[in-house]
Design a protein around this motif. Structure first.
Motif, PDB file in Angstrom:
ATOM      1  N   VAL A  13       0.809  -1.226   0.000  1.00 19.38           N
ATOM      2  CA  VAL A  13       0.000   0.000   0.000  1.00 19.38           C
ATOM      3  C   VAL A  13       0.843   1.278   0.000  1.00 19.38           C
ATOM      4  N   HIS A  14       2.137   1.148  -0.301  1.00 16.93           N
ATOM      5  CA  HIS A  14       2.957   2.359  -0.496  1.00 16.93           C
ATOM      6  C   HIS A  14       3.925   2.097  -1.646  1.00 16.93           C
ATOM      7  N   VAL A  15       3.502   2.464  -2.846  1.00 16.26           N
ATOM      8  CA  VAL A  15       4.254   2.107  -4.049  1.00 16.26           C
ATOM      9  C   VAL A  15       4.517   3.336  -4.911  1.00 16.26           C
ATOM     10  N   HIS A  16       5.754   3.430  -5.393  1.00 19.03           N
ATOM     11  CA  HIS A  16       6.078   4.332  -6.500  1.00 19.03           C
ATOM     12  C   HIS A  16       6.522   3.415  -7.636  1.00 19.03           C
ATOM     13  N   LEU A  17       6.001   3.616  -8.805  1.00 21.50           N
ATOM     14  CA  LEU A  17       6.255   2.627  -9.857  1.00 21.50           C
ATOM     15  C   LEU A  17       7.562   2.842 -10.596  1.00 21.50           C
ATOM     16  N   SER A  49       5.679  -0.626   1.351  1.00 21.08           N
ATOM     17  CA  SER A  49       7.144  -0.739   1.382  1.00 21.08           C
ATOM     18  C   SER A  49       7.879   0.537   1.018  1.00 21.08           C
ATOM     19  N   ASP A  50       7.372   1.309   0.079  1.00 20.79           N
ATOM     20  CA  ASP A  50       8.116   2.454  -0.467  1.00 20.79           C
ATOM     21  C   ASP A  50       9.398   1.985  -1.161  1.00 20.79           C
ATOM     22  N   LEU A  51       9.494   0.692  -1.490  1.00 20.92           N
ATOM     23  CA  LEU A  51      10.701   0.144  -2.127  1.00 20.92           C
ATOM     24  C   LEU A  51      10.423  -0.095  -3.606  1.00 20.92           C
TER      25      LEU A  51
HETATM   26 ZN    ZN Z   1       6.988   6.999  -0.778  1.00 19.24          ZN
END
Ligand code: ZN
Length: 405
Positions: free
Chosen positions: A62-66, A313-315
């Protein structure tokens, strides 16, 4: 079209145990029946024998940058192709069946969501947030996914533009971060009171949830008092923050990977490989390691005190993200079951989709993964991925390639 997944050890996302030797019947994309032991196979049904593999709800991040890798001069066309590939590989290679985006430029996430819903593209289910809204001298300015707003009307206008473009929620940046120049620090808050109030007021008025990047006690409390639906990061908090989380029934998404994944902290081959590929600068490594102990402590306190938490994750890229973050949860003291629940049922609840997704129960949409070994015994077993099912359709079958199956 009816499909029966037979001989499955089901971890349904509801109870912290295994329903052994079960079969799951899927009809028209939905779970029709979860039966202990072999149930009657309807005539004409397709049977997939899982041979004792572990069947779970599809994973969520629920924390994604593509983005990834970041190409500073990339054109919009190149970004679009890269993001589509990243999303698709996350689904197929790691079983991430749903994501919530936390900052994506040019509404590429909205376009991918629509392409996925119409069946034109095989990507995870997407809850789209569009641009990352920050200020001049704000956070994430070098990423290409941040939009700067200044003054109350600057925020209101940008938020209205997001709504018109079709986002599901609003990503609002309240404070600094670990990754950034010297003037972007996570203990600093960035918005004026007037800006905060205007931004939250327009979201509340139009019924949009705020996903708040908040990294210090002042920013976390401001976000919670103003009605944020979720708070991201929370590197530094205090006991009042945790009390407010519980009082407001808001979600905490800790993104442990941001402070925990550095060369000195990497403790598995997957972490080491990821850190090596990421190529962090000495300055960022120092900032991450300085922030990690306190981040870990607040994660542990939040988990122990009953704050609602979901896995984000923000990963990047997506194919590494959920697994690494779940492993970090366990490394920091969560049980594998807590990590699995955070990445399935709780994540679906956070996204407002808990009635349709996130568990293996009759009536729910069949987003599922099968893994060879029991992840309740060792969270790394989620990497023994055999099968990915989305909307009742097999979108990835790794059984032939998997050793020992
Ligand atoms: Zn982020």
């Amino acid at each position: 079209m009816i499909t029966v997944l037979a001989n499955a050890n089901v971890i349904d996302g509801v109870r912290a145990d295994v329903l052994r030797g079960a079969s799951v019947t899927i009809d028209d994309g939905r779970i029709a029946l979860v039966a202990p032991g072999g149930n009657q196979v309807p005539s004409g049904a397709r049977v997939i024998d899982l041979r004792g593999a572990y069947l779970l709800p599809g994973l969520w991040d629920v924390h994604v940058h593509l983005e990834w890798p970041r190409v500073p001069s990339a054109t919009l066309a190149e970004l679009t192709v890269q993001y589509a590939e990243n999303a698709s590989r996350g689904l197929v290679e790691s079983g991430v069946t749903s994501i919530r985006t936390a900052g994506v430029p040019h509404f590429i996430d909205v376009a991918l969501k629509r392409a996925g819903e119409s069946g034109r593209l095989t990507v995870p289910r997407i809850f789209a947030g569009g641009w990352f809204l920050t200020t001049t001298a704000g956070h994430a300015l070098g990423t290409g996914f941040a939009k700067t707003c200044d003054g109350p009307m600057g925020f209101v206008r940008a938020i209205r533009e997001q709504m018109e473009a079709g986002v599901d929620h609003i990503k609002l940046n309240l404070s600094g971060g670990v990754f950034g120049p010297s003037w972007d620090r996570h203990w600093h808050s960035f918005l004026l009171t007037e800006e905060l109030e205007a931004a939250f007021t327009i979201c509340r008025q139009r019924g949009y949830r705020v996903m708040a990047h908040a990294t210090n006690p002042e920013a976390v409390k401001a976000a919670l008092r103003l009605g944020a639906h979720s708070v991201e990061h929370g590197y530094i908090m205090d006991d009042d923050c945790l009390a407010l989380f519980r009082e407001r029934q808001a979600w905490y998404v800790p993104t442990l990977g941001i402070t925990h994944l550095t060369p000195a902290q990497a403790s598995t081959e997957w972490e080491a490989r990821w850190v090596e590929r990421r190529g962090l600068t000495a300055d960022i490594i120092e900032r991450a390691e300085d922030a990690a102990p306190e981040h870990r402590a607040w994660f542990q306190k939040a988990l122990a005190s009953g704050v609602k938490m979901a896995l984000g994750s923000d990963l990047r890229p997506l194919r590494d993200s959920a697994n690494l973050e779940m492993e970090l949860w366990v490394k920091d003291g969560a049980t594998p079951w807590q990590a699995i629940a955070a990445a399935t049922r709780h994540a679906a609840d956070l996204c407002g989709a808990g009635d349709l997704l996130g568990t293996i129960e009759a009536g729910k949409i069949a987003d599922l993964i099968a893994v060879r070994d029991n992840p309740l015994e060792d969270i790394h077993h989620l990497r023994s991925l055999l099968l990915v099912v989305k909307d009742g359709r097999v979108v990835a079958d790794h059984r032939a390639a998997a050793p020992g199956s």
